[in-house]
Scaffold this motif. Structure first.
Motif, PDB file in Angstrom:
ATOM      1  N   ARG A  86       0.825  -1.202   0.000  1.00 47.45           N
ATOM      2  CA  ARG A  86       0.000   0.000   0.000  1.00 47.45           C
ATOM      3  C   ARG A  86       0.861   1.254   0.000  1.00 47.45           C
ATOM      4  O   ARG A  86       0.532   2.258  -0.639  1.00 47.45           O
ATOM      5  CB  ARG A  86      -0.918  -0.007   1.221  1.00 47.45           C
ATOM      6  N   ASP A  87       1.963   1.223   0.735  1.00 49.21           N
ATOM      7  CA  ASP A  87       2.830   2.394   0.808  1.00 49.21           C
ATOM      8  C   ASP A  87       3.379   2.748  -0.565  1.00 49.21           C
ATOM      9  O   ASP A  87       3.490   3.922  -0.917  1.00 49.21           O
ATOM     10  CB  ASP A  87       3.981   2.140   1.776  1.00 49.21           C
ATOM     11  N   LEU A  88       3.724   1.736  -1.346  1.00 49.43           N
ATOM     12  CA  LEU A  88       4.273   1.979  -2.680  1.00 49.43           C
ATOM     13  C   LEU A  88       3.212   2.545  -3.607  1.00 49.43           C
ATOM     14  O   LEU A  88       3.456   3.484  -4.356  1.00 49.43           O
ATOM     15  CB  LEU A  88       4.833   0.674  -3.259  1.00 49.43           C
ATOM     16  N   LEU A  89       2.010   2.009  -3.567  1.00 50.70           N
ATOM     17  CA  LEU A  89       0.968   2.418  -4.505  1.00 50.70           C
ATOM     18  C   LEU A  89       0.345   3.755  -4.135  1.00 50.70           C
ATOM     19  O   LEU A  89      -0.134   4.479  -5.008  1.00 50.70           O
ATOM     20  CB  LEU A  89      -0.118   1.340  -4.565  1.00 50.70           C
ATOM     21  N   GLY A  90       0.297   4.078  -2.855  1.00 47.59           N
ATOM     22  CA  GLY A  90      -0.304   5.343  -2.452  1.00 47.59           C
ATOM     23  C   GLY A  90      -1.791   5.408  -2.686  1.00 47.59           C
ATOM     24  O   GLY A  90      -2.342   6.476  -2.986  1.00 47.59           O
ATOM     25  N   LEU A  91      -2.502   4.276  -2.539  1.00 49.66           N
ATOM     26  CA  LEU A  91      -3.942   4.229  -2.786  1.00 49.66           C
ATOM     27  C   LEU A  91      -4.775   4.324  -1.515  1.00 49.66           C
ATOM     28  O   LEU A  91      -6.006   4.410  -1.583  1.00 49.66           O
ATOM     29  CB  LEU A  91      -4.295   2.934  -3.526  1.00 49.66           C
ATOM     30  N   GLU A  92      -4.129   4.306  -0.367  1.00 49.54           N
ATOM     31  CA  GLU A  92      -4.840   4.353   0.902  1.00 49.54           C
ATOM     32  C   GLU A  92      -5.714   5.606   0.976  1.00 49.54           C
ATOM     33  O   GLU A  92      -5.233   6.731   0.821  1.00 49.54           O
ATOM     34  CB  GLU A  92      -3.838   4.359   2.057  1.00 49.54           C
ATOM     35  N   GLY A  93      -7.024   5.407   1.189  1.00 47.97           N
ATOM     36  CA  GLY A  93      -7.939   6.529   1.342  1.00 47.97           C
ATOM     37  C   GLY A  93      -8.379   7.185   0.051  1.00 47.97           C
ATOM     38  O   GLY A  93      -9.188   8.120   0.068  1.00 47.97           O
ATOM     39  N   ARG A  94      -7.892   6.735  -1.089  1.00 43.48           N
ATOM     40  CA  ARG A  94      -8.304   7.301  -2.370  1.00 43.48           C
ATOM     41  C   ARG A  94      -9.739   6.890  -2.704  1.00 43.48           C
ATOM     42  O   ARG A  94     -10.177   5.790  -2.348  1.00 43.48           O
ATOM     43  CB  ARG A  94      -7.379   6.824  -3.487  1.00 43.48           C
ATOM     44  N   ILE A  95     -10.455   7.749  -3.412  1.00 42.48           N
ATOM     45  CA  ILE A  95     -11.826   7.474  -3.824  1.00 42.48           C
ATOM     46  C   ILE A  95     -11.788   7.047  -5.284  1.00 42.48           C
ATOM     47  O   ILE A  95     -11.473   7.852  -6.176  1.00 42.48           O
ATOM     48  CB  ILE A  95     -12.735   8.712  -3.671  1.00 42.48           C
ATOM     49  N   VAL A  96     -12.110   5.780  -5.554  1.00 45.22           N
ATOM     50  CA  VAL A  96     -11.981   5.228  -6.907  1.00 45.22           C
ATOM     51  C   VAL A  96     -13.302   4.606  -7.342  1.00 45.22           C
ATOM     52  O   VAL A  96     -13.864   3.758  -6.649  1.00 45.22           O
ATOM     53  CB  VAL A  96     -10.859   4.173  -6.972  1.00 45.22           C
ATOM     54  N   MET A  97     -13.791   5.025  -8.501  1.00 46.04           N
ATOM     55  CA  MET A  97     -14.989   4.442  -9.092  1.00 46.04           C
ATOM     56  C   MET A  97     -14.587   3.333 -10.058  1.00 46.04           C
ATOM     57  O   MET A  97     -13.681   3.522 -10.881  1.00 46.04           O
ATOM     58  CB  MET A  97     -15.792   5.503  -9.849  1.00 46.04           C
ATOM     59  N   VAL A  98     -15.245   2.181  -9.957  1.00 45.92           N
ATOM     60  CA  VAL A  98     -15.016   1.075 -10.886  1.00 45.92           C
ATOM     61  C   VAL A  98     -16.349   0.752 -11.550  1.00 45.92           C
ATOM     62  O   VAL A  98     -17.311   0.390 -10.868  1.00 45.92           O
ATOM     63  CB  VAL A  98     -14.457  -0.172 -10.178  1.00 45.92           C
ATOM     64  N   THR A  99     -16.414   0.898 -12.862  1.00 47.69           N
ATOM     65  CA  THR A  99     -17.643   0.573 -13.576  1.00 47.69           C
ATOM     66  C   THR A  99     -17.607  -0.883 -14.031  1.00 47.69           C
ATOM     67  O   THR A  99     -16.532  -1.480 -14.159  1.00 47.69           O
ATOM     68  CB  THR A  99     -17.837   1.479 -14.801  1.00 47.69           C
ATOM     69  N   GLY A 100     -18.794  -1.433 -14.284  1.00 48.77           N
ATOM     70  CA  GLY A 100     -18.845  -2.854 -14.633  1.00 48.77           C
ATOM     71  C   GLY A 100     -18.305  -3.711 -13.516  1.00 48.77           C
ATOM     72  O   GLY A 100     -17.755  -4.796 -13.741  1.00 48.77           O
ATOM     73  N   ALA A 101     -18.498  -3.232 -12.271  1.00 45.27           N
ATOM     74  CA  ALA A 101     -17.861  -3.870 -11.120  1.00 45.27           C
ATOM     75  C   ALA A 101     -18.535  -5.164 -10.690  1.00 45.27           C
ATOM     76  O   ALA A 101     -18.007  -5.876  -9.841  1.00 45.27           O
ATOM     77  CB  ALA A 101     -17.841  -2.900  -9.938  1.00 45.27           C
ATOM     78  N   GLY A 102     -19.675  -5.482 -11.272  1.00 40.85           N
ATOM     79  CA  GLY A 102     -20.421  -6.633 -10.790  1.00 40.85           C
ATOM     80  C   GLY A 102     -19.881  -7.982 -11.201  1.00 40.85           C
ATOM     81  O   GLY A 102     -20.226  -9.003 -10.607  1.00 40.85           O
ATOM     82  N   ARG A 103     -19.009  -7.993 -12.194  1.00 39.67           N
ATOM     83  CA  ARG A 103     -18.548  -9.288 -12.705  1.00 39.67           C
ATOM     84  C   ARG A 103     -17.206  -9.123 -13.425  1.00 39.67           C
ATOM     85  O   ARG A 103     -16.771  -8.010 -13.682  1.00 39.67           O
ATOM     86  CB  ARG A 103     -19.571  -9.868 -13.686  1.00 39.67           C
ATOM     87  N   GLY A 104     -16.583 -10.239 -13.735  1.00 42.45           N
ATOM     88  CA  GLY A 104     -15.409 -10.248 -14.601  1.00 42.45           C
ATOM     89  C   GLY A 104     -14.266  -9.359 -14.132  1.00 42.45           C
ATOM     90  O   GLY A 104     -13.925  -9.306 -12.949  1.00 42.45           O
ATOM     91  N   PHE A 105     -13.668  -8.655 -15.102  1.00 42.98           N
ATOM     92  CA  PHE A 105     -12.527  -7.801 -14.789  1.00 42.98           C
ATOM     93  C   PHE A 105     -12.901  -6.713 -13.784  1.00 42.98           C
ATOM     94  O   PHE A 105     -12.112  -6.361 -12.915  1.00 42.98           O
ATOM     95  CB  PHE A 105     -11.986  -7.154 -16.064  1.00 42.98           C
ATOM     96  N   GLY A 106     -14.102  -6.148 -13.924  1.00 41.18           N
ATOM     97  CA  GLY A 106     -14.506  -5.076 -13.022  1.00 41.18           C
ATOM     98  C   GLY A 106     -14.528  -5.524 -11.577  1.00 41.18           C
ATOM     99  O   GLY A 106     -14.059  -4.805 -10.677  1.00 41.18           O
ATOM    100  N   ARG A 107     -15.072  -6.701 -11.328  1.00 40.87           N
ATOM    101  CA  ARG A 107     -15.138  -7.227  -9.954  1.00 40.87           C
ATOM    102  C   ARG A 107     -13.730  -7.451  -9.399  1.00 40.87           C
ATOM    103  O   ARG A 107     -13.432  -7.085  -8.255  1.00 40.87           O
ATOM    104  CB  ARG A 107     -15.921  -8.536  -9.958  1.00 40.87           C
TER     105      ARG A 107
END
Length: 235
Positions: free
Chosen positions: A3-24
């Motif tokens: 997590r420290d390397l990616l710096g994604l902690e606390g970020r707000i990220v929208m993922v579309t098509g999240a219900g299945r496949g690659f999105g999930r």
């Protein structure tokens, strides 16, 4: 990747098509790395299930029903996000169009459906994303797999690549990139290379990377034991 390397902690990220496949799988990946995940899918039950799975990983997630090829859905989705969180840090838009129809048999209606699901949805997401992204935010588009080589599918993929290039040239301050998986999704365990690429493009690792379309080679999953048994019977 930590997590420290990616710096994604606390970020707000929208993922579309999240219900299945690659999105999930991508929604799970961002959740595992500490991001708050907005799981968007046309099927609200699938979106809700994925949001629950992300929360079980220790992250915050909310589901939103939204079809990104419908402009009213797109507008409503971003308005909800703005109401809840203000600005977004990133968007991963997973295109969904698929055609098994041979090119010479393709009908006009199916062609327009392909364009609507992939090109229109990517256009709408980029338009709204430019309005709702925080400084240094990103948009990553997951394009139709490279294994789909029919002329109509290839033209859709090239059109989405054109949107990435054009947005990058016109709005150089936005990190817009794409990934092209080598094949269709088969299961999260076998699709991790794509998840890692999507995480990297949304992280501090890819700061300054713009207008890139990465081709991601995914391993072929092993055949089920019963398939091996069937093959033994082949003379």
């Amino acid at each position: 990747m930590s997590r420290d390397l990616l710096g994604l902690e606390g970020r707000i990220v929208m993922v579309t098509g999240a219900g299945r496949g690659f999105g999930r799988a991508i929604a799970h990946g961002y959740g595992r790395n500490g991001a708050t995940v907005i799981a968007v899918d046309p099927d609200v039950e699938l979106a809700t299930a994925v949001a629950s799975e992300v929360e079980a990983l220790g992250a915050t997630a909310i589901p939103i029903r939204g079809d990104m090829s419908v402009v009213l859905d797109v507008t409503s989705t971003f308005e909800k996000v703005e109401e809840l969180f203000g600005l977004l840090d990133g968007i991963v838009h997973v295109t969904t169009a698929e055609s098994k129809t041979p090119f010479v048999e393709l009908l006009e209606g199916e062609w327009y459906d392909l364009m609507s699901q992939d090109v229109k949805s990517s256009l709408y997401v980029l338009q709204q994303g430019l309005r709702h992204l925080a400084g240094g935010g990103f948009v990553t588009l997951v394009l139709p797999p490279a294994a789909r080589i029919e002329p109509h599918t290839l033209s859709v993929r090239k059109a989405v690549e054109g949107l990435i290039e054009g947005t990058t040239r016109t709005f150089p301050g936005v990190r817009v990139n794409g990934v092209v998986p080598s094949r269709d999704p088969v299961g999260e365990a076998h699709d991790q290379a794509l998840v890692r690429a999507a995480l990297a493009l949304g992280s501090m690792v890819a700061e300054g990377v713009r207008g890139v379309v990465l081709e991601v080679q995914l391993p072929e999953p092993p055949m089920a034991p019963e398939v091996y048994e069937m093959l033994r019977e082949v003379p």
